[in-house]
Design an enzyme around this catalytic site. Structure first.
Site, PDB file in Angstrom:
ATOM      1  N   LYS A 281      39.285 -19.649 -17.248  1.00 45.29           N
ATOM      2  CA  LYS A 281      39.574 -18.802 -18.782  1.00 45.29           C
ATOM      3  C   LYS A 281      38.733 -17.712 -19.311  1.00 45.29           C
ATOM      4  O   LYS A 281      37.335 -18.065 -18.930  1.00 45.29           O
ATOM      5  CB  LYS A 281      39.235 -20.396 -19.880  1.00 45.29           C
ATOM      6  CG  LYS A 281      39.491 -20.716 -20.771  1.00 45.29           C
ATOM      7  CD  LYS A 281      39.343 -21.834 -21.805  1.00 45.29           C
ATOM      8  CE  LYS A 281      37.816 -21.722 -22.659  1.00 45.29           C
ATOM      9  NZ  LYS A 281      37.801 -20.959 -23.717  1.00 45.29           N
TER      10      LYS A 281
ATOM     11  N   ASP B 231      42.702 -18.121 -23.188  1.00 44.11           N
ATOM     12  CA  ASP B 231      42.152 -19.074 -25.037  1.00 44.11           C
ATOM     13  C   ASP B 231      42.360 -17.949 -25.956  1.00 44.11           C
ATOM     14  O   ASP B 231      41.329 -17.981 -26.385  1.00 44.11           O
ATOM     15  CB  ASP B 231      41.295 -19.453 -24.461  1.00 44.11           C
ATOM     16  CG  ASP B 231      40.594 -20.635 -25.580  1.00 44.11           C
ATOM     17  OD1 ASP B 231      42.355 -20.994 -26.255  1.00 44.11           O
ATOM     18  OD2 ASP B 231      39.477 -21.031 -25.593  1.00 44.11           O
TER      19      ASP B 231
ATOM     20  N   LYS C 144      44.484 -18.308 -28.576  1.00 44.27           N
ATOM     21  CA  LYS C 144      44.379 -19.453 -30.228  1.00 44.27           C
ATOM     22  C   LYS C 144      45.427 -18.548 -31.314  1.00 44.27           C
ATOM     23  O   LYS C 144      44.830 -18.798 -31.707  1.00 44.27           O
ATOM     24  CB  LYS C 144      43.329 -20.480 -30.715  1.00 44.27           C
ATOM     25  CG  LYS C 144      42.685 -21.149 -30.097  1.00 44.27           C
ATOM     26  CD  LYS C 144      41.529 -21.839 -30.827  1.00 44.27           C
ATOM     27  CE  LYS C 144      41.059 -22.474 -29.104  1.00 44.27           C
ATOM     28  NZ  LYS C 144      39.917 -21.703 -28.807  1.00 44.27           N
TER      29      LYS C 144
ATOM     30  N   ASP D  76      49.766 -16.740 -36.652  1.00 46.18           N
ATOM     31  CA  ASP D  76      49.692 -15.853 -37.363  1.00 46.18           C
ATOM     32  C   ASP D  76      51.741 -16.191 -38.073  1.00 46.18           C
ATOM     33  O   ASP D  76      51.940 -17.134 -37.305  1.00 46.18           O
ATOM     34  CB  ASP D  76      50.511 -14.171 -37.212  1.00 46.18           C
ATOM     35  CG  ASP D  76      49.833 -13.586 -37.874  1.00 46.18           C
ATOM     36  OD1 ASP D  76      50.408 -13.225 -39.323  1.00 46.18           O
ATOM     37  OD2 ASP D  76      49.095 -12.598 -37.965  1.00 46.18           O
TER      38      ASP D  76
ATOM     39  N   THR E 190      37.967 -29.444 -30.689  1.00 44.98           N
ATOM     40  CA  THR E 190      36.800 -30.774 -30.155  1.00 44.98           C
ATOM     41  C   THR E 190      35.660 -30.869 -31.263  1.00 44.98           C
ATOM     42  O   THR E 190      34.836 -31.519 -31.122  1.00 44.98           O
ATOM     43  CB  THR E 190      36.854 -30.551 -28.699  1.00 44.98           C
ATOM     44  OG1 THR E 190      35.968 -29.000 -28.251  1.00 44.98           O
ATOM     45  CG2 THR E 190      38.099 -30.568 -27.950  1.00 44.98           C
TER      46      THR E 190
ATOM     47  N   ARG F 199      29.493 -23.873 -19.586  1.00 46.94           N
ATOM     48  CA  ARG F 199      27.951 -24.211 -18.530  1.00 46.94           C
ATOM     49  C   ARG F 199      27.357 -24.948 -17.468  1.00 46.94           C
ATOM     50  O   ARG F 199      27.097 -24.577 -16.228  1.00 46.94           O
ATOM     51  CB  ARG F 199      26.721 -24.612 -19.741  1.00 46.94           C
ATOM     52  CG  ARG F 199      27.059 -23.222 -21.211  1.00 46.94           C
ATOM     53  CD  ARG F 199      26.460 -24.108 -22.326  1.00 46.94           C
ATOM     54  NE  ARG F 199      27.710 -24.926 -23.048  1.00 46.94           N
ATOM     55  CZ  ARG F 199      27.789 -24.276 -24.117  1.00 46.94           C
ATOM     56  NH1 ARG F 199      26.412 -24.058 -25.229  1.00 46.94           N
ATOM     57  NH2 ARG F 199      28.887 -25.228 -25.266  1.00 46.94           N
TER      58      ARG F 199
END
Length: 230
Positions: free
Chosen positions: A34, A61, A63, A66, A117, A209
Site C-alpha cells: 500500500k 491509497d 482516497k 472531489d 478506522t 508497523r
C-alpha cells in the site's frame, strides 16, 4: 475474493526507506503493498512505477474526493500508472464514484472509504452530524459504493458481515488496523488479528508497523501470512 497476501503499508517518508525495506525481501517474493499519501506526495508517481517494476502489486491509497469530473480525470492518470487497486471517499456520492469507475476502467480494483478506522461513533455523530450508529453509516456507504459499480470498501473487520449482507459475498472488504496477536493498537481504535479477520470474512488485510518496524520484516511478514492464510 480472498487475497492470500497481506498488504504491507509502506508508511515511509522517503524513497530511500522504501528501497531499503523492499531489499530485505527475497527477489522472488512478490508482495502486495500500500502506497499512501505521505509517500506518494513526497516521491510522486515514480514510487508506483518503481514498485511495479519489481513485480509487486500496488494499492494506491489516495482516497480521492472531489467533483466527479476531476476524480474521473485523476483516475485515468492512476490507471496509466498500472495500479492494482485504488480508492475514493464514499462520502463523495454515487455520481462521483461512478465517474471514478469510468476513469479507472475495469482492470484495477476500485474501493471506497466509508468511515475511517480512527473514527469513533461519538466523533462521527459530533463532527459529521450523522445521527445513526457507526455501523449503519458504514453499511449505507457500502451499499452506495456497490450501486456505483465499485468492487468493495475499506472497513473495520467488525463491519464485514453486515456489509456482505447488504451488498454481496463478492463485494470486497479490505480491513486496515490489523495487528498480530500481542501487539499494540497504536492510533487505530478498531483493530483485529489476521486470524480473526479471516474468520470474519475480510478479503484483504493491511498491516503496517508490525512488519515495517520489525527487527526482521520478512520473518514478521511470513508469520502474519501464516496467521492470515490459516
Amino acid at each position: 475474493m480472498h487475497e492470500s497476501r497481506p498488504i504491507i503499508a509502506l508508511d515511509f517518508p522517503a524513497f530511500t526507506d522504501v528501497k531499503k525495506f523492499l531489499a530485505l525481501f527475497p527477489a522472488e517474493e512478490k508482495l502486495y503493498v500500500k502506497i499512501g499519501m505521505e509517500l506518494y506526495y513526497a516521491v510522486g508517481p515514480e514510487i508506483v512505477r518503481y514498485v511495479k517494476e519489481l513485480g509487486h502489486s500496488v494499492f494506491l491509497d489516495l482516497k480521492l474526493h472531489d467533483i466527479p469530473n476531476t476524480v474521473k480525470s485523476a483516475m485515468k492518470v492512476l490507471a496509466d500508472l498500472g495500479v492494482d487497486m485504488t480508492n475514493v471517499h464514499a462520502a463523495g456520492g454515487v455520481e462521483m464514484m461512478k465517474a471514478a469507475r469510468v476513469g479507472l476502467g475495469m482492470g484495477p480494483k476500485l474501493i471506497a472509504v466509508t468511515q475511517l478506522t480512527s473514527t469513533s461513533q461519538v466523533q462521527m455523530q459530533t463532527d459529521q452530524n450523522i445521527p445513526t450508529s457507526l455501523t449503519e453509516s458504514v453499511v449505507h456507504y457500502a451499499s452506495r459504493a456497490a450501486e456505483a459499480g465499485l468492487d468493495g470498501v475499506v472497513c473495520s473487520a467488525h463491519e464485514v458481515e453486515n456489509i456482505k449482507a447488504a451488498t454481496s459475498q463478492n463485494f470486497i472488504c479490505l480491513t486496515p488496523g490489523i495487528r498480530p496477536s500481542g501487539s499494540l493498537a497504536d492510533d487505530q481504535k478498531r483493530v483485529m488479528t489476521p486470524a480473526a479477520a479471516r474468520q470474519i470474512g475480510s478479503d484483504y488485510i493491511v498491516v503496517g508497523r508490525p512488519i515495517t518496524q520489525s527487527e526482521d520484516p520478512f520473518v514478521a511478514y511470513q508469520k502474519i501470512c501464516k496467521e492470515w492464510q490459516g
